[in-house]
Enzyme design. Structure first.
Site, short mmCIF file in Angstrom:
data_model
loop_
_atom_site.label_atom_id
_atom_site.label_comp_id
_atom_site.label_asym_id
_atom_site.label_seq_id
_atom_site.Cartn_x
_atom_site.Cartn_y
_atom_site.Cartn_z
N TYR A 53 15.87 39.70 73.17
CA TYR A 53 16.61 38.89 72.10
C TYR A 53 17.04 37.57 72.25
O TYR A 53 17.33 37.48 73.71
CB TYR A 53 17.44 39.81 71.10
CG TYR A 53 18.51 40.37 71.80
CD1 TYR A 53 19.56 39.53 72.28
CD2 TYR A 53 18.37 41.45 72.57
CE1 TYR A 53 20.53 39.89 73.21
CE2 TYR A 53 19.19 41.84 73.38
CZ TYR A 53 20.63 41.12 73.68
OH TYR A 53 21.51 41.42 74.48
N SER A 80 26.98 35.38 77.77
CA SER A 80 28.39 35.55 78.65
C SER A 80 28.04 35.22 80.38
O SER A 80 28.77 34.97 81.01
CB SER A 80 28.97 36.60 78.53
OG SER A 80 28.48 37.67 79.00
N GLU A 137 45.44 46.67 110.59
CA GLU A 137 44.79 45.47 111.51
C GLU A 137 44.20 44.36 110.61
O GLU A 137 44.50 43.25 111.05
CB GLU A 137 43.41 46.32 111.83
CG GLU A 137 42.62 45.60 112.74
CD GLU A 137 41.18 45.58 112.36
OE1 GLU A 137 40.58 46.68 111.91
OE2 GLU A 137 40.43 44.42 112.39
N1 ASP Z 1 23.54 38.96 78.06
C1 ASP Z 1 24.57 39.15 76.77
C2 ASP Z 1 25.86 38.39 77.17
O1 ASP Z 1 26.51 38.79 78.03
C3 ASP Z 1 24.72 40.60 76.99
C4 ASP Z 1 25.51 41.09 75.73
O2 ASP Z 1 26.16 40.32 75.13
O3 ASP Z 1 25.57 42.28 75.68
O4 ASP Z 1 26.08 37.28 76.36
#
Ligand code: ASP
Length: 374
Positions: A74, A107, A333
């Site tokens: 999507y 994101s 160390e």
């Molecule tokens: N790839 C998406 C994002 O981090 C996944 C999500 O929102 O669940 O924007």
């Protein structure tokens, strides 16, 4: 006499026309009056509700696809903040909601620049008497990084809640609407005051300090393993834990005058690794490195050479762990070589803290103190 008769005729005509128009205007007037009272009541009711601002940044919660069964293919960040608010009208019963679009991205594309923009706007809004709480909608992939950054730079004890979803808004069983409703409920609550940045998904309330994404696709992906969640939402809010680490108003970090954060890179430890990634990071302008070591932040002899060379060139190097759980303890160390330990922060959150630490100091001892306190 004639005058009296005329008056009677006019009155009669008025009455007749009143009746002959089948009572419509009269009914309309009554209906209008009713609506006005209802609106007045709503206004009154709304006045007594907290004001929650939604700052939208994109993610799956704003994701959409043509197919209702599509939960992996999507487009993230396809829907705007107004559509998110309209999709859950029930939120208006618990808070006065308004929204602002900060970004509309997956994101994985969140940058330091957007992070600063979001945090500055959140601070500005929270300083106003017109805002009682903030909800940030965000993609889940790097949600914990943004949430932890906010946890360190927000100068308010008003609630700030970060929320996302694992299924796009168009999917059967989309978890976005209920997560958003719950996030608003928490942001509007007295219980969330002074708790630092909270993360709400899947009926859980977690601290930004402890929570992490643990599963690539399932809705129960966010866990606060070891430390536990702050609470749950079962219609009502149940809080059962406090965060013991410093956050929000208690921190040393002030981003109000910062336009650029220092570059910090993460290097992953693995069998047969070497020093060249440390050299590359230094060449690329890094001011700090987080090493995601194996186990208790272990570092191979080959990688250690790179880490020590980086420290000698004035960079800060922090050992975290790819294990994801537990504390990376100081090593006598490695401490002598000024290689720092991340305490219980995972590599991606260690990067967030190290960037902020480097806005204050380059002194390894002071940076280590930050890692122990935050
Ligand atoms: N790839 C998406 C994002 O981090 C996944 C999500 O929102 O669940 O924007």
């Amino acid at each position: 006499m004639i005058k009296k008769r005329m008056l009677m005729i006019v009155l009669g005509l008025l009455l007749i026309t009143g009746c002959s128009s089948s009572n419509e205007p009269a009914n309309e007037l009554k209906a209008e009056a009713k609506t006005e009272t209802a609106a007045a009541k709503t206004k009154q009711k709304q006045k007594s509700l907290p004001n929650v601002k939604i700052l939208a940044t994109g993610g799956t919660i704003a994701g959409a696809d043509k197919s209702k069964t599509s939960t992996t293919n999507y487009r993230a960040g396809a829907v705007g903040v107004d559509a998110l608010i309209e999709a859950v009208p029930e939120m208006q019963d618990i808070a006065n909601i308004s929204g602002e679009q900060i970004a509309n991205i997956g994101s994985q594309n969140m940058t330091n620049e957007t992070l600063l923009k979001l945090s500055k706007r959140a601070n500005e809004l929270l300083a106003s008497d017109d805002v009682d709480g903030i909800v940030v909608t965000h993609g889940t992939d790097t949600l914990e990084e943004t949430a932890y950054f906010l946890n360190l730079v927000i100068k308010s004890d008003k609630p700030i809640v970060v929320v996302g979803s694992m299924r796009p808004s168009t999917a059967i069983g989309a978890d976005g609407p209920s997560n958003l409703y719950n996030a608003v409920k928490v942001a509007a609550s007295k219980e969330a005051k002074g708790k630092g940045t909270l993360v709400v998904l899947n009926d859980r309330i977690a601290s930004a300090r402890y929570v992490t994404k643990t599963n690539t696709t399932t809705p129960d992906t966010f866990k606060s393993e070891e430390m536990g969640n702050i609470g749950v939402i079962a219609e009502d809010i149940y809080i059962f834990n406090e965060i013991t680490k410093k956050h929000t108003k208690e921190t040393d970090f002030d981003i109000s005058k910062i336009d650029k954060l220092p570059q910090v890179d993460i290097i992953y430890g693995y069998q047969s690794d070497g020093r060249y990634l440390f050299d590359a990071a230094q060449k690329a302008g890094a001011k700090g490195i987080v090493f995601a070591g194996s186990g208790n932040g272990s570092i191979s002899d080959a990688a250690k050479k790179g880490a020590i060379a980086a420290v000698e060139k004035g960079m800060a190097v922090v050992r975290s762990s790819r294990t994801k759980n537990g504390v990376v303890t100081p090593s006598q160390e490695l401490e002598k070589k000024k290689l720092l330990a991340s305490n219980s922060l995972n590599p991606e959150k260690s990067r967030i803290l190290l960037m902020l630490a480097l806005t204050k100091t380059n002194d390894p001892a002071k940076i280590q103190k930050y890692f122990n306190e935050y």
